[in-house]
Write a protein that holds these residues in place. Structure first.
Motif, PDB file in Angstrom:
ATOM      1  N   TYR A 153      -8.355   6.649 -11.572  1.00  0.00           N
ATOM      2  CA  TYR A 153      -9.079   7.344 -12.626  1.00  0.00           C
ATOM      3  C   TYR A 153      -8.299   7.313 -13.946  1.00  0.00           C
ATOM      4  O   TYR A 153      -8.871   7.081 -15.015  1.00  0.00           O
ATOM      5  CB  TYR A 153      -9.403   8.784 -12.217  1.00  0.00           C
ATOM      6  N   ARG A 154      -6.990   7.534 -13.875  1.00  0.00           N
ATOM      7  CA  ARG A 154      -6.162   7.514 -15.093  1.00  0.00           C
ATOM      8  C   ARG A 154      -6.172   6.130 -15.750  1.00  0.00           C
ATOM      9  O   ARG A 154      -6.306   6.010 -16.968  1.00  0.00           O
ATOM     10  CB  ARG A 154      -4.716   7.923 -14.797  1.00  0.00           C
ATOM     11  N   HIS A 184     -11.127   3.109 -21.010  1.00  0.00           N
ATOM     12  CA  HIS A 184     -12.491   3.561 -21.307  1.00  0.00           C
ATOM     13  C   HIS A 184     -13.512   2.962 -20.344  1.00  0.00           C
ATOM     14  O   HIS A 184     -14.621   2.622 -20.731  1.00  0.00           O
ATOM     15  CB  HIS A 184     -12.868   3.251 -22.758  1.00  0.00           C
ATOM     16  N   LEU A 185     -13.124   2.852 -19.085  1.00  0.00           N
ATOM     17  CA  LEU A 185     -13.993   2.290 -18.055  1.00  0.00           C
ATOM     18  C   LEU A 185     -14.354   3.303 -16.974  1.00  0.00           C
ATOM     19  O   LEU A 185     -14.980   2.955 -15.979  1.00  0.00           O
ATOM     20  CB  LEU A 185     -13.318   1.076 -17.399  1.00  0.00           C
ATOM     21  N   GLU A 186     -13.958   4.561 -17.157  1.00  0.00           N
ATOM     22  CA  GLU A 186     -14.164   5.563 -16.103  1.00  0.00           C
ATOM     23  C   GLU A 186     -15.632   5.879 -15.835  1.00  0.00           C
ATOM     24  O   GLU A 186     -15.974   6.428 -14.809  1.00  0.00           O
ATOM     25  CB  GLU A 186     -13.383   6.844 -16.395  1.00  0.00           C
ATOM     26  N   GLN A 187     -16.514   5.519 -16.752  1.00  0.00           N
ATOM     27  CA  GLN A 187     -17.947   5.746 -16.565  1.00  0.00           C
ATOM     28  C   GLN A 187     -18.682   4.495 -16.086  1.00  0.00           C
ATOM     29  O   GLN A 187     -19.897   4.502 -15.964  1.00  0.00           O
ATOM     30  CB  GLN A 187     -18.579   6.225 -17.882  1.00  0.00           C
ATOM     31  N   LYS A 188     -17.975   3.425 -15.848  1.00  0.00           N
ATOM     32  CA  LYS A 188     -18.577   2.144 -15.460  1.00  0.00           C
ATOM     33  C   LYS A 188     -18.526   1.973 -13.951  1.00  0.00           C
ATOM     34  O   LYS A 188     -17.447   1.825 -13.363  1.00  0.00           O
ATOM     35  CB  LYS A 188     -17.855   0.971 -16.132  1.00  0.00           C
ATOM     36  N   LEU A 189     -19.659   1.941 -13.329  1.00  0.00           N
ATOM     37  CA  LEU A 189     -19.762   1.814 -11.880  1.00  0.00           C
ATOM     38  C   LEU A 189     -19.049   0.564 -11.361  1.00  0.00           C
ATOM     39  O   LEU A 189     -18.314   0.620 -10.375  1.00  0.00           O
ATOM     40  CB  LEU A 189     -21.238   1.786 -11.468  1.00  0.00           C
ATOM     41  N   MET A 190     -19.227  -0.545 -12.018  1.00  0.00           N
ATOM     42  CA  MET A 190     -18.630  -1.796 -11.543  1.00  0.00           C
ATOM     43  C   MET A 190     -17.105  -1.737 -11.527  1.00  0.00           C
ATOM     44  O   MET A 190     -16.469  -2.387 -10.693  1.00  0.00           O
ATOM     45  CB  MET A 190     -19.121  -2.988 -12.370  1.00  0.00           C
ATOM     46  N   SER A 191     -16.505  -0.956 -12.400  1.00  0.00           N
ATOM     47  CA  SER A 191     -15.045  -0.813 -12.398  1.00  0.00           C
ATOM     48  C   SER A 191     -14.566  -0.248 -11.064  1.00  0.00           C
ATOM     49  O   SER A 191     -13.568  -0.706 -10.503  1.00  0.00           O
ATOM     50  CB  SER A 191     -14.590   0.121 -13.525  1.00  0.00           C
ATOM     51  N   TYR A 192     -15.274   0.745 -10.556  1.00  0.00           N
ATOM     52  CA  TYR A 192     -14.906   1.363  -9.280  1.00  0.00           C
ATOM     53  C   TYR A 192     -15.157   0.404  -8.122  1.00  0.00           C
ATOM     54  O   TYR A 192     -14.360   0.316  -7.192  1.00  0.00           O
ATOM     55  CB  TYR A 192     -15.683   2.667  -9.081  1.00  0.00           C
ATOM     56  N   TYR A 239     -16.247   8.225  -6.238  1.00  0.00           N
ATOM     57  CA  TYR A 239     -15.543   8.100  -7.499  1.00  0.00           C
ATOM     58  C   TYR A 239     -16.522   8.232  -8.656  1.00  0.00           C
ATOM     59  O   TYR A 239     -16.281   8.934  -9.625  1.00  0.00           O
ATOM     60  CB  TYR A 239     -14.824   6.756  -7.616  1.00  0.00           C
ATOM     61  N   MET A 240     -17.632   7.536  -8.563  1.00  0.00           N
ATOM     62  CA  MET A 240     -18.604   7.540  -9.647  1.00  0.00           C
ATOM     63  C   MET A 240     -19.250   8.904  -9.789  1.00  0.00           C
ATOM     64  O   MET A 240     -19.515   9.368 -10.895  1.00  0.00           O
ATOM     65  CB  MET A 240     -19.670   6.457  -9.408  1.00  0.00           C
ATOM     66  N   GLY A 241     -19.504   9.575  -8.663  1.00  0.00           N
ATOM     67  CA  GLY A 241     -20.088  10.909  -8.721  1.00  0.00           C
ATOM     68  C   GLY A 241     -19.218  11.866  -9.505  1.00  0.00           C
ATOM     69  O   GLY A 241     -19.679  12.644 -10.319  1.00  0.00           O
ATOM     70  N   ASP A 242     -17.888  11.775  -9.316  1.00  0.00           N
ATOM     71  CA  ASP A 242     -16.973  12.616 -10.062  1.00  0.00           C
ATOM     72  C   ASP A 242     -16.962  12.236 -11.540  1.00  0.00           C
ATOM     73  O   ASP A 242     -16.948  13.096 -12.408  1.00  0.00           O
ATOM     74  CB  ASP A 242     -15.551  12.507  -9.492  1.00  0.00           C
ATOM     75  N   ALA A 243     -17.022  10.957 -11.827  1.00  0.00           N
ATOM     76  CA  ALA A 243     -16.994  10.516 -13.217  1.00  0.00           C
ATOM     77  C   ALA A 243     -18.247  10.984 -13.956  1.00  0.00           C
ATOM     78  O   ALA A 243     -18.181  11.351 -15.127  1.00  0.00           O
ATOM     79  CB  ALA A 243     -16.893   8.994 -13.287  1.00  0.00           C
ATOM     80  N   GLU A 244     -19.387  11.035 -13.286  1.00  0.00           N
ATOM     81  CA  GLU A 244     -20.621  11.481 -13.932  1.00  0.00           C
ATOM     82  C   GLU A 244     -20.603  12.978 -14.227  1.00  0.00           C
ATOM     83  O   GLU A 244     -21.332  13.446 -15.074  1.00  0.00           O
ATOM     84  CB  GLU A 244     -21.816  11.122 -13.053  1.00  0.00           C
ATOM     85  N   ASP A 245     -19.782  13.726 -13.524  1.00  0.00           N
ATOM     86  CA  ASP A 245     -19.689  15.180 -13.752  1.00  0.00           C
ATOM     87  C   ASP A 245     -18.937  15.503 -15.034  1.00  0.00           C
ATOM     88  O   ASP A 245     -18.952  16.626 -15.503  1.00  0.00           O
ATOM     89  CB  ASP A 245     -18.983  15.873 -12.584  1.00  0.00           C
ATOM     90  N   ARG A 246     -18.296  14.548 -15.622  1.00  0.00           N
ATOM     91  CA  ARG A 246     -17.484  14.807 -16.830  1.00  0.00           C
ATOM     92  C   ARG A 246     -18.292  14.633 -18.075  1.00  0.00           C
ATOM     93  O   ARG A 246     -19.201  13.946 -18.203  1.00  0.00           O
ATOM     94  CB  ARG A 246     -16.295  13.874 -16.845  1.00  0.00           C
TER      95      ARG A 246
END
Length: 133
Positions: free
Chosen positions: A67-68, A74-82, A126-133
């Protein structure tokens, strides 16, 4: 919140691989818990709950680092990154199977598929947590 995502994803991966090992007799859960190749602790016998605790600690650490790193890029919101990162982690860790006689053979296609499927499922958490931000 990140540590919860790491903890839950570790539970999911462990549960997924445990269930598939029970169903198929392919030792993918054993690979996940395997510490045979670590100096000092590799020769020790640990209860299952201790081995699983090691796994959960590693899972929390990996999620935090992932995540860090993705946040800095600036990729924490990108599904493909995960998805790419989880696939890479799975691909990098699987070859440790060659370091133990209790884990699947490196050439086992079934083991590779189960292992990668387990790691790919984690993008959801991972993505579910990123969407909560």
């Amino acid at each position: 919140m990140i540590w919860i995502v790491g903890f839950v994803s570790g539970l999911v991966l462990g549960g997924f691989l445990y269930a598939l090992q029970q169903w198929t007799a392919i030792p993918v859960y054993t690979l996940l818990m395997n510490v045979d190749y670590f100096p000092v602790i590799g020769g020790m016998n640990f209860p299952n709950w201790v081995e699983f605790s090691f796994h959960l600690g590693v899972s929390v650490a990996i999620v935090w680092i992932l995540y860090r790193v993705l946040t800095k890029k600036h990729l924490e919101q990108k599904l493909m990154s995960y998805i790419y990162c989880n696939a890479a982690i799975g691909l990098l860790i699987f070859p440790t199977t060659m370091l133990s006689d209790r884990t699947p053979e490196i050439g086992s296609i079934e083991a590779w598929l189960i292992w990668l499927a387990g790691h790919m499922v984690l993008w959801y958490f991972y993505m579910g947590d990123a969407e909560d931000r």
